[in-house]
Design a protein around this motif. Structure first.
Motif, PDB file in Angstrom:
ATOM      1  N   GLY A 219       0.781  -1.230   0.000  1.00 18.10           N
ATOM      2  CA  GLY A 219       0.000   0.000   0.000  1.00 18.10           C
ATOM      3  C   GLY A 219       0.809   1.274   0.000  1.00 18.10           C
ATOM      4  N   ARG A 220       2.131   1.179   0.023  1.00 21.63           N
ATOM      5  CA  ARG A 220       2.947   2.384  -0.098  1.00 21.63           C
ATOM      6  C   ARG A 220       2.823   2.939  -1.511  1.00 21.63           C
ATOM      7  NH1 ARG A 220       8.535   0.830   0.441  1.00 21.63           N
ATOM      8  NH2 ARG A 220       7.789  -1.304   0.112  1.00 21.63           N
ATOM      9  N   VAL A 221       2.657   4.252  -1.600  1.00 21.27           N
ATOM     10  CA  VAL A 221       2.479   4.899  -2.896  1.00 21.27           C
ATOM     11  C   VAL A 221       3.721   5.716  -3.225  1.00 21.27           C
ATOM     12  CG1 VAL A 221       1.086   6.520  -4.233  1.00 21.27           C
ATOM     13  CG2 VAL A 221      -0.019   4.983  -2.592  1.00 21.27           C
ATOM     14  N   ILE A 222       4.277   5.483  -4.398  1.00 25.34           N
ATOM     15  CA  ILE A 222       5.437   6.223  -4.881  1.00 25.34           C
ATOM     16  C   ILE A 222       4.940   7.321  -5.811  1.00 25.34           C
ATOM     17  CG2 ILE A 222       7.553   6.096  -6.222  1.00 25.34           C
ATOM     18  CD1 ILE A 222       7.686   4.753  -3.481  1.00 25.34           C
ATOM     19  N   ALA A 280      10.745  -2.605  -8.173  1.00 27.90           N
ATOM     20  CA  ALA A 280      11.491  -3.854  -8.124  1.00 27.90           C
ATOM     21  C   ALA A 280      11.165  -4.615  -6.840  1.00 27.90           C
ATOM     22  CB  ALA A 280      12.986  -3.566  -8.216  1.00 27.90           C
ATOM     23  N   PRO A 281      11.363  -5.932  -6.835  1.00 26.90           N
ATOM     24  CA  PRO A 281      11.041  -6.727  -5.639  1.00 26.90           C
ATOM     25  C   PRO A 281      11.911  -6.401  -4.437  1.00 26.90           C
ATOM     26  CG  PRO A 281      12.149  -8.075  -7.317  1.00 26.90           C
ATOM     27  CD  PRO A 281      11.799  -6.777  -7.965  1.00 26.90           C
ATOM     28  N   ASP A 282      13.060  -5.741  -4.639  1.00 25.49           N
ATOM     29  CA  ASP A 282      13.909  -5.355  -3.512  1.00 25.49           C
ATOM     30  C   ASP A 282      13.506  -4.018  -2.902  1.00 25.49           C
ATOM     31  OD1 ASP A 282      14.726  -3.588  -5.451  1.00 25.49           O
ATOM     32  OD2 ASP A 282      16.827  -4.229  -5.486  1.00 25.49           O
ATOM     33  N   GLY A 283      12.382  -3.439  -3.390  1.00 21.79           N
ATOM     34  CA  GLY A 283      11.880  -2.185  -2.840  1.00 21.79           C
ATOM     35  C   GLY A 283      12.402  -0.946  -3.525  1.00 21.79           C
ATOM     36  N   ARG A 284      13.249  -1.096  -4.531  1.00 21.90           N
ATOM     37  CA  ARG A 284      13.766   0.074  -5.241  1.00 21.90           C
ATOM     38  C   ARG A 284      12.811   0.506  -6.343  1.00 21.90           C
ATOM     39  NH1 ARG A 284      20.206   0.186  -4.813  1.00 21.90           N
ATOM     40  NH2 ARG A 284      20.491  -1.433  -3.255  1.00 21.90           N
ATOM     41  N   ASP A 301      17.065   5.665 -13.779  1.00 16.98           N
ATOM     42  CA  ASP A 301      17.555   6.002 -12.449  1.00 16.98           C
ATOM     43  C   ASP A 301      16.913   5.033 -11.469  1.00 16.98           C
ATOM     44  OD1 ASP A 301      19.062   8.080 -13.359  1.00 16.98           O
ATOM     45  OD2 ASP A 301      17.791   9.673 -12.576  1.00 16.98           O
ATOM     46  N   VAL A 302      17.709   4.487 -10.564  1.00 13.62           N
ATOM     47  CA  VAL A 302      17.220   3.538  -9.558  1.00 13.62           C
ATOM     48  C   VAL A 302      17.295   4.226  -8.202  1.00 13.62           C
ATOM     49  CG1 VAL A 302      17.468   1.246  -8.562  1.00 13.62           C
ATOM     50  CG2 VAL A 302      18.083   1.636 -10.964  1.00 13.62           C
ATOM     51  N   PHE A 303      16.148   4.340  -7.534  1.00 16.04           N
ATOM     52  CA  PHE A 303      16.041   5.073  -6.273  1.00 16.04           C
ATOM     53  C   PHE A 303      15.920   4.103  -5.100  1.00 16.04           C
ATOM     54  CE2 PHE A 303      14.582   7.900  -9.558  1.00 16.04           C
ATOM     55  CZ  PHE A 303      15.038   9.150  -9.178  1.00 16.04           C
ATOM     56  N   ASP A 304      16.569   4.449  -3.983  1.00 15.76           N
ATOM     57  CA  ASP A 304      16.429   3.655  -2.767  1.00 15.76           C
ATOM     58  C   ASP A 304      15.257   4.165  -1.938  1.00 15.76           C
ATOM     59  OD1 ASP A 304      17.303   5.959  -1.456  1.00 15.76           O
ATOM     60  OD2 ASP A 304      19.363   5.242  -1.215  1.00 15.76           O
ATOM     61  N   PHE A 324       8.924  -6.410 -13.667  1.00 18.04           N
ATOM     62  CA  PHE A 324       9.787  -7.209 -12.798  1.00 18.04           C
ATOM     63  C   PHE A 324       9.054  -8.452 -12.328  1.00 18.04           C
ATOM     64  CE2 PHE A 324      11.858  -3.151 -12.643  1.00 18.04           C
ATOM     65  CZ  PHE A 324      13.192  -3.424 -12.413  1.00 18.04           C
ATOM     66  N   GLY A 325       9.821  -9.535 -12.126  1.00 23.65           N
ATOM     67  CA  GLY A 325       9.318 -10.721 -11.470  1.00 23.65           C
ATOM     68  C   GLY A 325       9.918 -10.833 -10.084  1.00 23.65           C
ATOM     69  N   LYS A 326       9.804 -11.994  -9.488  1.00 19.47           N
ATOM     70  CA  LYS A 326      10.302 -12.187  -8.133  1.00 19.47           C
ATOM     71  C   LYS A 326      11.799 -11.967  -8.055  1.00 19.47           C
ATOM     72  CE  LYS A 326      10.305 -15.540  -4.326  1.00 19.47           C
ATOM     73  NZ  LYS A 326       9.898 -16.903  -3.893  1.00 19.47           N
ATOM     74  N   ALA A 327      12.523 -12.437  -9.073  1.00 21.40           N
ATOM     75  CA  ALA A 327      13.977 -12.264  -9.094  1.00 21.40           C
ATOM     76  C   ALA A 327      14.464 -11.961 -10.505  1.00 21.40           C
ATOM     77  CB  ALA A 327      14.661 -13.514  -8.552  1.00 21.40           C
TER      78      ALA A 327
END
Length: 350
Positions: A219-222, A280-284, A301-304, A324-327
């Motif tokens: 439910g986090r919105v970017i 992405a599945p890692d939260g980025r 650009d990949v954001f943390d 993206f998939g799981k990995a």
């Protein structure tokens, strides 16, 4: 997996840019071509739902076995669709297929069968119109969509410069307003006969700045802001965190960017364009950046979690990210005949 490094030399806003990492070509590619891949959704067994916007079809693809099965068909009945636009994951392997052509969404089962309409008759009556064609959902089944730019009786000569991002909880019927989003200004042409409006022509103008957004399963919105360029985040509970401003070098719009557009274009491109945000599945958060007309390389650009750029990534020429998939990362390669091929590669450590 081999990842090559290209040293970036630009200095933006006094901060040296990060090295750009070029990902390799897909390690596994489906042999059959698509016309225009618009959306993908990986299932838990590795198969992939693929939506082709140009052919207006959905297929369940097994890349490992190089097989494909149609999902649903064209039409207006149960399990049918007219102009599918996106695939939205629900809990497990259940998927929502959004169909603006019929102003409804249908549910695809984990086995790949298109079936019931997402909102039943009662919900369709009480829910806001935008909920019929949602743009995202979370693991609780809440639907996310934007409010219409028009209000009853509004002056058709202009549009608001922003829209509202809304969330519908289907269990309670509650609609929450989450954010206000800048929308791209179109060119509006009105043909009048005296005081009577004969016709209204609304044309999209390329490279007009606008905000983008995406929703994590929790439910986090970017919120990807265009002016200034930054990443904001609204927690599932409602708290808003503003990210730092991201410096960028504006790219001029040239004649080669025009394409079929006939309206005046802006002088510079915004930092990103179109729906261009991937989670992405890692939260980025991956945001595709605008590039020069002669540049066939997709750059991201990949954001943390803090909203800072942690990596800059590029793909091989004429290749873009589809999801993206799981990995895994799913990419689309466009050949010289403009046919598209779906590929998969492992998610690289960044």
């Amino acid at each position: 997996m081999r990842v090559s490094l290209i040293v970036a030399v630009a200095v933006l806003g006094g901060v040296q840019s990060l090295p750009e990492r070029t990902l390799p070509a897909a390690t596994l590619e489906f042999r059959e071509a698509f016309t225009g891949i618009g959306s993908v959704r990986e299932l838990s067994d590795g198969r992939v739902l693929v939506l082709d916007r140009e052919d207006k079809m959905v297929n369940l693809v097994d890349l490992a076995r190089s097989s494909s099965t149609p999902v649903g068909r064209q039409g207006g009945g149960p399990g049918e669709y007219k102009s599918p636009s996106r695939l939205i994951p629900l809990r497990g392997d259940t998927t929502v297929l959004v169909d603006p052509g019929l102003q409804r969404s249908i549910v695809i089962s984990p086995s790949g069968v298109a079936g019931d309409v997402l909102l039943n008759a009662g919900e369709m009556v009480s829910a806001p119109g935008g909920a019929r064609v949602p743009q995202a959902a979370d693991a609780l089944g809440r639907l996310y969509f934007t409010a219409s730019g028009f209000a009853p009786g509004a002056d058709l000569s202009t549009l608001p410069d922003s829209v509202l991002l809304l969330r519908l909880d289907r269990r309670t019927g509650r609609v929450d307003t989450l954010a206000r989003l800048k929308q791209a200004r179109p060119n509006i042409l009105i043909d009048r006969e005296g005081s009577r409006i004969k016709s209204v022509n609304i044309r999209k103008v390329p490279f007009m700045p606008h905000d983008d957004w995406a929703v994590f399963p929790d439910g986090r919105v970017i919120l990807v802001r265009t002016d200034p360029f930054r990443i904001d985040q609204r927690a599932a509970g409602g708290a808003l965190t503003r990210g730092p401003r991201i410096a960028y070098l504006p790219i001029p719009v040239v004649e080669a960017d025009r394409g079929a557009a006939i309206d005046p274009l802006p002088k510079f491109k915004p930092p990103f364009d179109g729906p261009s945000t991937f989670l992405a599945p890692d939260g980025r958060v991956w945001v595709r950046r605008t590039t020069a007309a002669a540049d066939s390389t997709a750059r991201y650009d990949v954001f943390d979690a803090s909203g800072r750029v942690s990596s800059r990534v590029s793909l091989p020429p004429r290749t873009r990210i589809a999801g993206f998939g799981k990995a895994s990362i799913y990419v689309v390669r466009r050949d010289e005949d403009d046919l598209e091929y779906l590929g998969r590669l492992g998610l690289p450590p960044l």
